[in-house]
Design a protein around this motif. Structure first.
Motif, PDB file in Angstrom:
ATOM      1  N   THR A  65       7.716  -8.027 -15.404  1.00  0.00           N
ATOM      2  CA  THR A  65       7.989  -7.972 -14.015  1.00  0.00           C
ATOM      3  C   THR A  65       8.044  -6.392 -13.283  1.00  0.00           C
ATOM      4  O   THR A  65       7.329  -6.383 -12.291  1.00  0.00           O
ATOM      5  N   ILE A  66       8.586  -5.777 -14.058  1.00  0.00           N
ATOM      6  CA  ILE A  66       8.522  -4.275 -13.721  1.00  0.00           C
ATOM      7  C   ILE A  66       6.940  -3.817 -13.555  1.00  0.00           C
ATOM      8  O   ILE A  66       6.535  -3.152 -12.591  1.00  0.00           O
ATOM      9  N   MET A  67       6.208  -3.862 -14.609  1.00  0.00           N
ATOM     10  CA  MET A  67       4.939  -3.387 -14.933  1.00  0.00           C
ATOM     11  C   MET A  67       3.736  -4.144 -13.958  1.00  0.00           C
ATOM     12  O   MET A  67       2.791  -3.498 -13.711  1.00  0.00           O
ATOM     13  N   ALA A  68       4.004  -5.359 -13.793  1.00  0.00           N
ATOM     14  CA  ALA A  68       3.038  -6.045 -13.187  1.00  0.00           C
ATOM     15  C   ALA A  68       3.445  -6.411 -11.962  1.00  0.00           C
ATOM     16  O   ALA A  68       2.209  -6.771 -10.759  1.00  0.00           O
ATOM     17  N   PHE A  69       4.402  -6.060 -11.436  1.00  0.00           N
ATOM     18  CA  PHE A  69       4.910  -6.764  -9.694  1.00  0.00           C
ATOM     19  C   PHE A  69       5.554  -5.437  -9.081  1.00  0.00           C
ATOM     20  O   PHE A  69       5.124  -5.053  -8.017  1.00  0.00           O
ATOM     21  N   ILE A  70       6.397  -5.025  -9.674  1.00  0.00           N
ATOM     22  CA  ILE A  70       7.497  -4.012  -8.761  1.00  0.00           C
ATOM     23  C   ILE A  70       6.776  -2.557  -8.715  1.00  0.00           C
ATOM     24  O   ILE A  70       6.751  -2.255  -7.543  1.00  0.00           O
ATOM     25  N   ILE A  71       6.248  -1.968  -9.841  1.00  0.00           N
ATOM     26  CA  ILE A  71       5.747  -0.757  -9.633  1.00  0.00           C
ATOM     27  C   ILE A  71       4.220  -0.837  -8.937  1.00  0.00           C
ATOM     28  O   ILE A  71       4.345  -0.066  -8.090  1.00  0.00           O
ATOM     29  N   PRO A  72       3.421  -1.861  -9.038  1.00  0.00           N
ATOM     30  CA  PRO A  72       2.606  -1.842  -8.185  1.00  0.00           C
ATOM     31  C   PRO A  72       2.824  -2.170  -6.774  1.00  0.00           C
ATOM     32  O   PRO A  72       2.133  -1.463  -5.924  1.00  0.00           O
ATOM     33  N   LYS A  73       3.852  -2.773  -6.255  1.00  0.00           N
ATOM     34  CA  LYS A  73       4.126  -2.783  -4.978  1.00  0.00           C
ATOM     35  C   LYS A  73       4.549  -1.620  -4.404  1.00  0.00           C
ATOM     36  O   LYS A  73       3.953  -1.228  -3.388  1.00  0.00           O
ATOM     37  N   TYR A  74       5.286  -0.777  -5.242  1.00  0.00           N
ATOM     38  CA  TYR A  74       5.801   0.335  -4.533  1.00  0.00           C
ATOM     39  C   TYR A  74       4.713   1.754  -4.529  1.00  0.00           C
ATOM     40  O   TYR A  74       4.455   2.433  -3.754  1.00  0.00           O
ATOM     41  N   VAL A  75       3.774   1.318  -5.370  1.00  0.00           N
ATOM     42  CA  VAL A  75       2.593   2.009  -5.300  1.00  0.00           C
ATOM     43  C   VAL A  75       1.717   1.810  -4.058  1.00  0.00           C
ATOM     44  O   VAL A  75       1.345   2.667  -3.462  1.00  0.00           O
ATOM     45  N   ARG A  76       1.545   0.511  -3.971  1.00  0.00           N
ATOM     46  CA  ARG A  76       0.777   0.241  -2.786  1.00  0.00           C
ATOM     47  C   ARG A  76       1.475   0.868  -1.313  1.00  0.00           C
ATOM     48  O   ARG A  76       0.943   1.255  -0.640  1.00  0.00           O
ATOM     49  N   ASN A  77       2.802   0.735  -1.472  1.00  0.00           N
ATOM     50  CA  ASN A  77       3.381   1.230  -0.512  1.00  0.00           C
ATOM     51  C   ASN A  77       3.099   2.795   0.058  1.00  0.00           C
ATOM     52  O   ASN A  77       3.057   3.039   1.160  1.00  0.00           O
ATOM     53  N   ALA A  78       3.088   3.398  -1.238  1.00  0.00           N
ATOM     54  CA  ALA A  78       2.777   4.946  -0.991  1.00  0.00           C
ATOM     55  C   ALA A  78       1.419   5.082  -0.515  1.00  0.00           C
ATOM     56  O   ALA A  78       1.132   6.080   0.363  1.00  0.00           O
ATOM     57  N   ILE A  79       0.502   4.410  -1.115  1.00  0.00           N
ATOM     58  CA  ILE A  79      -0.959   4.639  -0.792  1.00  0.00           C
ATOM     59  C   ILE A  79      -1.055   4.256   0.808  1.00  0.00           C
ATOM     60  O   ILE A  79      -1.748   4.991   1.431  1.00  0.00           O
ATOM     61  N   LYS A  80      -0.437   3.261   1.112  1.00  0.00           N
ATOM     62  CA  LYS A  80      -0.614   2.799   2.741  1.00  0.00           C
ATOM     63  C   LYS A  80       0.238   3.818   3.572  1.00  0.00           C
ATOM     64  O   LYS A  80      -0.343   3.826   4.538  1.00  0.00           O
ATOM     65  N   ALA A  81       1.088   4.413   3.104  1.00  0.00           N
ATOM     66  CA  ALA A  81       1.868   5.467   4.045  1.00  0.00           C
ATOM     67  C   ALA A  81       1.410   6.834   3.810  1.00  0.00           C
ATOM     68  O   ALA A  81       1.571   7.546   4.252  1.00  0.00           O
ATOM     69  N   GLU A  82       0.292   6.830   2.863  1.00  0.00           N
ATOM     70  CA  GLU A  82      -0.484   8.187   2.617  1.00  0.00           C
ATOM     71  C   GLU A  82       0.542   9.105   1.941  1.00  0.00           C
ATOM     72  O   GLU A  82       0.407  10.277   2.437  1.00  0.00           O
ATOM     73  N   THR A  83       1.570   8.581   1.230  1.00  0.00           N
ATOM     74  CA  THR A  83       2.491   9.847   0.639  1.00  0.00           C
ATOM     75  C   THR A  83       2.322   9.592  -0.900  1.00  0.00           C
ATOM     76  O   THR A  83       2.938  10.482  -1.771  1.00  0.00           O
ATOM     77  N   PHE A  84       1.340   8.972  -1.312  1.00  0.00           N
ATOM     78  CA  PHE A  84       1.037   8.851  -2.892  1.00  0.00           C
ATOM     79  C   PHE A  84       0.785  10.160  -3.589  1.00  0.00           C
ATOM     80  O   PHE A  84       1.044  10.436  -4.615  1.00  0.00           O
ATOM     81  N   ASP A  85      -0.096  11.056  -2.716  1.00  0.00           N
ATOM     82  CA  ASP A  85      -0.609  12.175  -3.446  1.00  0.00           C
ATOM     83  C   ASP A  85       0.332  13.396  -2.996  1.00  0.00           C
ATOM     84  O   ASP A  85       0.261  14.563  -3.510  1.00  0.00           O
ATOM     85  N   GLU A  86       1.660  13.109  -2.359  1.00  0.00           N
ATOM     86  CA  GLU A  86       2.592  14.206  -2.202  1.00  0.00           C
ATOM     87  C   GLU A  86       3.134  14.789  -3.724  1.00  0.00           C
ATOM     88  O   GLU A  86       3.545  14.101  -4.513  1.00  0.00           O
ATOM     89  N   LYS A  87       3.415  16.156  -3.675  1.00  0.00           N
ATOM     90  CA  LYS A  87       4.130  16.608  -4.786  1.00  0.00           C
ATOM     91  C   LYS A  87       5.479  16.522  -4.741  1.00  0.00           C
ATOM     92  O   LYS A  87       6.075  16.458  -3.915  1.00  0.00           O
TER      93      LYS A  87
END
Length: 419
Positions: free
Chosen positions: A397-419
Motif C-alpha cells: 500500500t505504501i509503495m504503490a499508493f501512498i508514496i505515489p500520491k504524495y509525489v504527485r502532490n509535490a509535482i503538482k504544487a511544483e515543490t518536488f525539486d525543492e531542497k
C-alpha cells in the motif's frame, strides 16, 4: 523565540513524514526476523497497536484540512466493516478488531487527513535508499544463512519447498520487497543526477543481486512483474545510458535462457513450475461456491475475517483461497470488494492522467501506474490486500499508493525539486 520554535516544529514534521511509514515497516520487519512465523505471540498485537498509534500521531502532527471525498469513503467503509464485525463469531478482542480497524483508519489517515501531503525529491531519495538498505539486509541474510539454495538451485527437481524467502514467512513477500527494491534503485538512478560512476555501479550491482534473489524465490508473480517493469523502464526512462545497460543485461539473460537447454529447463520447469497453478483455481472455486451459498446479507457485508478461515477449512486443507479478491469478498462482502477494487481503479487512472502533467517526471508516473497493476496482480495470487494490517499488505500500500500520491502532490504544487 516563536520563530525558533516554529523552525523546530517544522523540522520535526519533516522528520516524522514520510519516514513514519518507513519506521512502521522497519520495526515489523525486524520483529519478523526475531520471531519466526511459527513462534508468534500476543506481542504481535501489542506491537501493531503501538505502531498504529505512532502512525496516527505522526499524521495528526502534520495534518491539513480533511478531504471530504476521502472522509465520505471512510464513513461508508467504517459502516460496512461495523456490520461485518458483528457477524464475526470471535467477538470483542484486540487481535480480531485490528483487521477491521486498520484498513479504515489507514485510509482515513493517508487519504483524508494526508490528502495534501507532499514528498520532495530529496525526501523521496532518502526514503528509497532506506528501503534499499533494508531489502539488502534481507539479501545478505539469505546469502549467509540460505547459501545452499543458491548453490543447489540448478540441481533442484521441484521449486515447491525450495523457495528462497530469507527470514520472511513467505517467498512471495520476499519477492515483493525485492521487486520494489529494484524499482527504488531505478528511481534513484533516474532522479539523482549527482551520482558518480562508482555510486551508479553500486546501484547496478544491487539491481542484479536483487534480480538473482527474485528468480530464486520462484514467485512467478514477482518475476513477471519484474520483466514488465524492466520493459516499461527501457521504453520510457530518460537516462539513455542506464536504459542501454538494463537492456543489455536483459538481452543477455534472455539469450542465455534460449541458448542453454539446462537454463531453459530450469526456468520453465522449476522457476515457472511447469505452468502449474498450485491448486489455486480449485481454491478459488471453493471460495466462490461459499459466497454463492451465503445468505443475502452475508453476500453484501461478508462473513467476518475469522469465520472465513473456518469455512474454507471445511472444504480444503487450506485456511484461505490464495486470492485477495475472493478473500475480501468472503470476509467483507460485495461492499468491501467494491471499495478495494475502486481504490485500485481510481489510483491507476489518476497516475495515467497525471503522466503528461508530470513532464520531466512522466517516467515516474509510468512506474507508479505499473506499481498499481503490480498490487492488482499480487492480490490475484495471494491474500495480500491493500490497506490491510499484514506487513506485506502495508508495504504494498505504501509503495504503490501512498508514496505515489504524495509525489504527485509535490509535482503538482511544483515543490518536488525543492531542497
Amino acid at each position: 523565540f516563536s520563530t525558533h520554535f516554529n523552525c523546530i516544529i517544522s523540522s520535526y514534521k519533516c522528520l516524522f513524514f514520510p519516514f513514519s511509514s518507513f519506521v512502521y515497516w522497519f520495526i515489523l520487519v525486524i520483529w519478523q526476523n526475531i520471531r519466526s512465523g511459527d513462534n508468534r505471540s500476543g506481542m504481535d498485537v501489542i506491537i501493531k497497536v503501538s505502531l498504529l498509534l505512532f502512525l496516527v500521531c505522526c499524521y495528526l502532527f502534520k495534518s491539513h484540512k480533511v478531504n471530504r471525498n476521502a472522509l465520505l469513503i471512510s464513513y461508508i467503509w467504517f459502516f460496512c466493516y461495523l456490520v461485518t464485525f458483528f457477524k464475526d463469531k470471535s467477538g470483542f478482542n484486540l487481535g480480531i478488531m485490528i483487521p477491521y480497524i486498520f484498513p479504515v483508519l489507514f485510509f482515513f489517515l493517508t487519504f483524508a487527513i494526508g490528502h495534501k501531503f507532499e514528498i520532495t525529491k530529496k525526501e523521496l531519495l532518502v526514503f528509497l535508499n532506506c528501503n534499499i538498505a533494508i531489502v539488502l539486509y534481507m539479501v545478505v541474510y539469505a546469502l549467509l544463512f540460505c547459501s545452499d539454495q543458491f548453490f543447489n538451485a540448478f540441481s533442484l527437481q521441484s521449486a515447491y519447498g525450495n523457495e528462497l524467502s530469507s527470514f520472511l514467512v513467505s517467498n512471495m513477500e520476499y519477492g515483493m520487497y525485492l521487486l520494489f527494491g529494484i524499482i527504488a534503485c531505478i528511481i534513484c538512478l533516474e532522479l539523482n543526477e549527482k551520482l558518480n560512476k562508482f555510486q551508479r555501479m553500486c546501484y547496478y550491482f544491487i539491481v542484479v543481486l536483487f534480480a538473482i534473489n527474485l528468480v530464486l524465490t520462484f514467485s512467478r508473480t514477482s518475476i513477471i512483474a519484474f520483466i514488465v517493469l524492466m520493459l516499461l523502464y527501457v521504453f520510457f526512462a530518460k537516462s539513455k545510458k542506464t536504459k542501454k545497460i538494463i537492456l543489455f543485461l536483459f538481452v543477455i539473460a534472455i539469450a542465455a535462457i534460449f541458448l542453454l537447454p539446462s537454463l531453459q529447463e530450469f526456468f520453465v520447469d522449476i522457476v515457472f513450475k511447469g505452468n502449474a497453478d498450485s491448486g489455486r483455481s480449485e481454491l478459488a472455486n471453493i471460495g466462490l461456491n461459499i459466497y454463492q451459498s451465503s445468505s443475502l446479507d452475508r453476500k453484501i457485508f461478508g462473513n467476518g475475517f475469522s469465520n472465513v478461515s473456518d469455512m474454507i477449512e471445511l472444504s480444503s486443507i487450506h485456511s484461505n483461497t490464495h486470492n485477495g479478491y475472493i478473500q475480501v469478498l468472503l470476509a467483507t462482502g460485495i461492499c468491501g470488494l467494491i471499495i478495494t477494487v475502486g481504490i485500485l481503479v481510481v489510483q491507476f487512472i489518476i497516475n495515467l492522467k497525471f503522466i503528461q502533467q508530470a513532464k520531466k517526471y512522466s517516467f515516474l508516473l509510468i512506474l507508479y501506474a505499473g506499481s498499481v497493476l503490480i498490487a492488482a496482480v499480487y492480490m490475484m495470487t495471494s491474500t495480500c490486500t491493500i490497506f490491510y494490517s499484514n506487513i506485506d499488505a502495508y508495504y504494498l500500500t505504501i509503495m504503490a499508493f501512498i508514496i505515489p500520491k504524495y509525489v504527485r502532490n509535490a509535482i503538482k504544487a511544483e515543490t518536488f525539486d525543492e531542497k
